[in-house]
Design an enzyme around this catalytic site. Structure first.
Site, PDB file in Angstrom:
ATOM      1  N   LYS A  22     -11.560  15.043 -35.889  1.00  0.00           N
ATOM      2  CA  LYS A  22     -11.398  16.016 -36.977  1.00  0.00           C
ATOM      3  C   LYS A  22     -10.228  16.946 -36.697  1.00  0.00           C
ATOM      4  CE  LYS A  22     -13.891  20.047 -37.210  1.00  0.00           C
ATOM      5  NZ  LYS A  22     -13.038  21.223 -37.457  1.00  0.00           N
ATOM      6  N   ASN A  23     -10.197  17.529 -35.504  1.00  0.00           N
ATOM      7  CA  ASN A  23      -9.217  18.586 -35.261  1.00  0.00           C
ATOM      8  C   ASN A  23      -7.782  18.066 -35.113  1.00  0.00           C
ATOM      9  OD1 ASN A  23     -11.189  20.445 -35.594  1.00  0.00           O
ATOM     10  ND2 ASN A  23     -11.515  20.840 -33.410  1.00  0.00           N
ATOM     11  N   CYS A 116     -15.721  27.740 -40.030  1.00  0.00           N
ATOM     12  CA  CYS A 116     -17.013  28.196 -39.512  1.00  0.00           C
ATOM     13  C   CYS A 116     -16.987  29.676 -39.158  1.00  0.00           C
ATOM     14  CB  CYS A 116     -17.376  27.402 -38.252  1.00  0.00           C
ATOM     15  SG  CYS A 116     -17.821  25.700 -38.571  1.00  0.00           S
ATOM     16  N   ARG A 121     -11.553  35.185 -35.619  1.00  0.00           N
ATOM     17  CA  ARG A 121     -10.559  34.150 -35.878  1.00  0.00           C
ATOM     18  C   ARG A 121      -9.322  34.645 -36.657  1.00  0.00           C
ATOM     19  NH1 ARG A 121     -13.468  28.580 -37.409  1.00  0.00           N
ATOM     20  NH2 ARG A 121     -11.880  27.741 -36.027  1.00  0.00           N
ATOM     21  N   ASP A 304     -16.333  23.858 -28.259  1.00  0.00           N
ATOM     22  CA  ASP A 304     -16.972  23.096 -29.340  1.00  0.00           C
ATOM     23  C   ASP A 304     -18.158  22.255 -28.867  1.00  0.00           C
ATOM     24  OD1 ASP A 304     -15.047  24.170 -30.941  1.00  0.00           O
ATOM     25  OD2 ASP A 304     -13.750  22.415 -30.934  1.00  0.00           O
ATOM     26  N   ARG A 396     -18.905  18.396 -42.619  1.00  0.00           N
ATOM     27  CA  ARG A 396     -17.488  18.750 -42.486  1.00  0.00           C
ATOM     28  C   ARG A 396     -16.852  18.038 -41.308  1.00  0.00           C
ATOM     29  NH1 ARG A 396     -16.397  24.273 -41.090  1.00  0.00           N
ATOM     30  NH2 ARG A 396     -14.468  23.198 -40.649  1.00  0.00           N
TER      31      ARG A 396
HETATM   32  N1  EPU Z   1      -6.825  33.640 -31.920  1.00  0.00           N
HETATM   33  C1  EPU Z   1      -6.253  34.858 -32.168  1.00  0.00           C
HETATM   34  N2  EPU Z   1      -5.135  34.891 -32.951  1.00  0.00           N
HETATM   35  C2  EPU Z   1      -4.575  33.764 -33.482  1.00  0.00           C
HETATM   36  C3  EPU Z   1      -5.169  32.524 -33.216  1.00  0.00           C
HETATM   37  C4  EPU Z   1      -6.303  32.483 -32.427  1.00  0.00           C
HETATM   38  O1  EPU Z   1      -6.732  35.889 -31.711  1.00  0.00           O
HETATM   39  O2  EPU Z   1      -3.574  33.888 -34.174  1.00  0.00           O
HETATM   40  C5  EPU Z   1      -8.051  33.580 -31.105  1.00  0.00           C
HETATM   41  C6  EPU Z   1      -9.246  33.104 -31.962  1.00  0.00           C
HETATM   42  O3  EPU Z   1      -9.833  34.190 -32.636  1.00  0.00           O
HETATM   43  C7  EPU Z   1     -10.148  32.495 -30.947  1.00  0.00           C
HETATM   44  C8  EPU Z   1      -9.191  31.910 -29.916  1.00  0.00           C
HETATM   45  O4  EPU Z   1      -7.944  32.574 -30.133  1.00  0.00           O
HETATM   46  O5  EPU Z   1     -10.917  33.492 -30.327  1.00  0.00           O
HETATM   47  C9  EPU Z   1      -9.005  30.407 -30.031  1.00  0.00           C
HETATM   48  O6  EPU Z   1      -8.441  30.069 -31.257  1.00  0.00           O
HETATM   49  P1  EPU Z   1      -7.558  28.769 -31.487  1.00  0.00           P
HETATM   50  O7  EPU Z   1      -6.416  29.168 -32.329  1.00  0.00           O
HETATM   51  O8  EPU Z   1      -7.295  28.064 -30.199  1.00  0.00           O
HETATM   52  O9  EPU Z   1      -8.548  27.901 -32.325  1.00  0.00           O
HETATM   53  P2  EPU Z   1      -8.358  27.333 -33.759  1.00  0.00           P
HETATM   54  O10 EPU Z   1      -7.038  26.686 -33.884  1.00  0.00           O
HETATM   55  O11 EPU Z   1      -8.756  28.341 -34.782  1.00  0.00           O
HETATM   56  C10 EPU Z   1      -9.222  24.955 -33.109  1.00  0.00           C
HETATM   57  C11 EPU Z   1     -10.330  24.095 -33.611  1.00  0.00           C
HETATM   58  C12 EPU Z   1     -11.657  24.689 -33.201  1.00  0.00           C
HETATM   59  C13 EPU Z   1     -11.703  24.822 -31.691  1.00  0.00           C
HETATM   60  C14 EPU Z   1     -10.494  25.625 -31.183  1.00  0.00           C
HETATM   61  C15 EPU Z   1     -10.415  25.692 -29.678  1.00  0.00           C
HETATM   62  C16 EPU Z   1      -9.363  23.228 -35.639  1.00  0.00           C
HETATM   63  C17 EPU Z   1      -9.336  23.208 -37.119  1.00  0.00           C
HETATM   64  N3  EPU Z   1     -10.248  24.024 -35.060  1.00  0.00           N
HETATM   65  O12 EPU Z   1      -9.454  26.218 -33.748  1.00  0.00           O
HETATM   66  O13 EPU Z   1     -12.625  23.768 -33.610  1.00  0.00           O
HETATM   67  O14 EPU Z   1     -12.865  25.501 -31.321  1.00  0.00           O
HETATM   68  O15 EPU Z   1      -9.277  25.044 -31.698  1.00  0.00           O
HETATM   69  O16 EPU Z   1     -10.360  24.416 -29.146  1.00  0.00           O
HETATM   70  O17 EPU Z   1      -8.618  22.517 -34.983  1.00  0.00           O
HETATM   71  C18 EPU Z   1     -14.771  23.040 -34.200  1.00  0.00           C
HETATM   72  O18 EPU Z   1     -14.286  21.909 -34.276  1.00  0.00           O
HETATM   73  O19 EPU Z   1     -16.012  23.263 -34.239  1.00  0.00           O
HETATM   74  C19 EPU Z   1     -13.876  24.177 -34.029  1.00  0.00           C
HETATM   75  C20 EPU Z   1     -14.249  25.425 -34.238  1.00  0.00           C
END
Ligand code: EPU
Length: 417
Positions: A22-23, A116, A121, A304, A396
């Site tokens: 998915k990601n 989610c 985030r 995750d 999802r």
């Molecule tokens: N963060 C910030 N500012 C930003 C971006 C992130 O403070 O601009 C913080 C977030 O709030 C969080 C941490 O950094 O506390 C990690 O965020 P990251 O950006 O790494 O995660 P993401 O891109 O929002 C993706 C996956 C998530 C997975 C994370 C970490 C997707 C669509 N989502 O999220 O997947 O947990 O990377 O590996 O790719 C899931 O699949 O259940 C899921 C939540």
């Protein structure tokens, strides 16, 4: 309304084929719009996040031709219209259209993404990256308008190795003038998948998968091809299921290196695994050593898989501990497991678990995607009937979950109520 109904306690046996990640896929589809030639992406999972990304691509004027799990995407005639909130709010990954549209058109209008409810985030690191490349970001309420006369390569140091920010900056930088460095970049395998797709389209990217990614901007991208990598989180979820209730479960189509932080914890707790080149065989854990885990960025233990692992720990002997370090709100599921008979104590981001505790079926809620998957596993090991609400979260991200689990002997169905 739909619910998942599970009659638990049945030992499971057989093979589960893992779908595309998915990601990865949710970044590859927006990346496709960077090219005005046709691109092909294979091994796309059947999940609702993909459905909404397709809707956005169509809304922009892109044409997708599907053949089984392969998508041919033609974005030659796309128009850079504002992406409607109806679709962008359905999933987190809609934010990848920010980087892709900025890269191709130097202008984006869209709304804050959905996804989610597992923490605050914010997307400040994405936006800071765009600004460093020369863009202006105007944020009014929920809406973002991002504009750039020119995008010029630069040095971008991420305060946190964010997966989303790394990919979004990559998408914007491949067509920027000159060289961009992303320092403290995320190293997750999904980033390598996106970078190799962009490279097949003519982008010049070096170091994806390490914490320093160099991008040499090019003026145009051409057609390209990639295959979505196997979903390491889906695989991890079913590995944990096998360790809980598998007579013998074969998890097929995996990259075992992507799962090492999980398999090492399963082994430490006494689960028997046979690890091959692209499959892992798992047997129910009869040893049940307690363990301690802290979530970390890749190659550390993935946040995750924290929730399914929390459930697993309820079946180990004595005290186990889990600490969540990435998100502030990923413990909501514990209240439902406690309702089913678990002993889980939450203290801020730390979770203490006393096991083993037999679980009994209950009415529970999928508060988010991985919490939902955890409720499914809990229902499978519990005595009696479990009913799970808000299953849209589960659909999802878990391709064909009902069919895959029925095939290994689970008593599981979707019911309309
Ligand atoms: N963060 C910030 N500012 C930003 C971006 C992130 O403070 O601009 C913080 C977030 O709030 C969080 C941490 O950094 O506390 C990690 O965020 P990251 O950006 O790494 O995660 P993401 O891109 O929002 C993706 C996956 C998530 C997975 C994370 C970490 C997707 C669509 N989502 O999220 O997947 O947990 O990377 O590996 O790719 C899931 O699949 O259940 C899921 C939540």
């Amino acid at each position: 309304m739909q619910q998942i109904h599970i009659k638990g306690g049945k030992e499971l046996e057989g093979t589960i084929n893992i779908s595309g990640a998915k990601n990865s896929c949710v970044a590859l589809l927006p990346a496709a719009i960077l090219s005005s030639d046709k691109v092909t992406i294979d091994n796309i999972p059947e999940i609702s996040d993909v459905y909404y990304l397709e809707k956005i691509i169509n809304e922009l004027g892109g044409v997708i031709t599907k053949e089984e799990d392969s998508f041919k995407i033609d974005c030659q005639n796309i128009e850079n219209v504002a992406i409607s909130e109806e679709y962008s709010s359905k999933l987190r990954a809609s934010y990848y259209f920010m980087g892709a549209l900025l890269g191709r058109f130097h202008h984006v209008e869209m709304y804050f993404p959905g996804g989610c409810n597992i923490g605050l985030r914010p997307i400040n690191l994405h936006l800071e990256g765009f600004k460093k490349l020369g863009a202006k970001v105007i944020n009014k309420g929920n809406k973002y308008v991002i504009d750039a006369e020119r995008l010029v390569g630069t040095f971008i140091n991420l305060d946190f190795a964010s997966v989303g920010a790394t990919i979004n900056i990559l998408l914007a930088a491949v067509l920027a003038e000159g060289e961009t460095i992303i320092n403290n970049a995320a190293c997750e395998p999904e980033i390598v998948n996106v970078a190799s797709f962009l490279t097949s389209m003519g982008a010049k990217i070096y170091g994806a998968g390490t914490s320093r990614i160099k991008i040499k901007g090019v003026t145009k991208l051409h057609g390209g091809f990639t295959e979505v990598i196997p979903d390491r989180i889906e695989a991890g979820t079913y590995l944990i299921m096998g360790a809980l209730i598998g007579k013998k479960i074969t998890i097929n189509n995996v990259i075992p290196e992507h799962l090492e932080s999980l398999t090492s914890k399963l082994l430490e707790s006494g689960t028997k695994l046979e690890i091959y080149e692209d499959k892992i065989v798992v047997y129910k854990n009869e040893v049940k050593n307690p363990i301690s885990i802290r979530s970390q960025v890749f190659p550390g233990f993935p946040t995750d898989i924290g929730q399914p692992m929390g459930l697993y720990m309820t079946q180990l002997n004595g005290f186990s501990n889990y600490e969540e370090t990435i998100y502030e709100n990923r413990m909501q599921y514990t209240k439902y497991l406690n309702l089913m008979g678990a002993k889980m104590m939450v203290n801020g981001q730390k979770l203490s678990i006393i096991g083993p505790t037999p679980l009994k079926g209950a009415y529970v809620t999928a508060t988010d995607l991985r919490a939902g998957a955890t409720m499914v596993l809990a229902g499978l090991i519990a005595d009696g009937d479990t009913y799970i609400d808000e299953i849209n979260h589960i659909l999802r991200g878990y391709s064909g979950i009902i069919e895959k689990l029925s095939n290994v002997g689970a008593n599981i169905e979707i019911v309309e109520i």
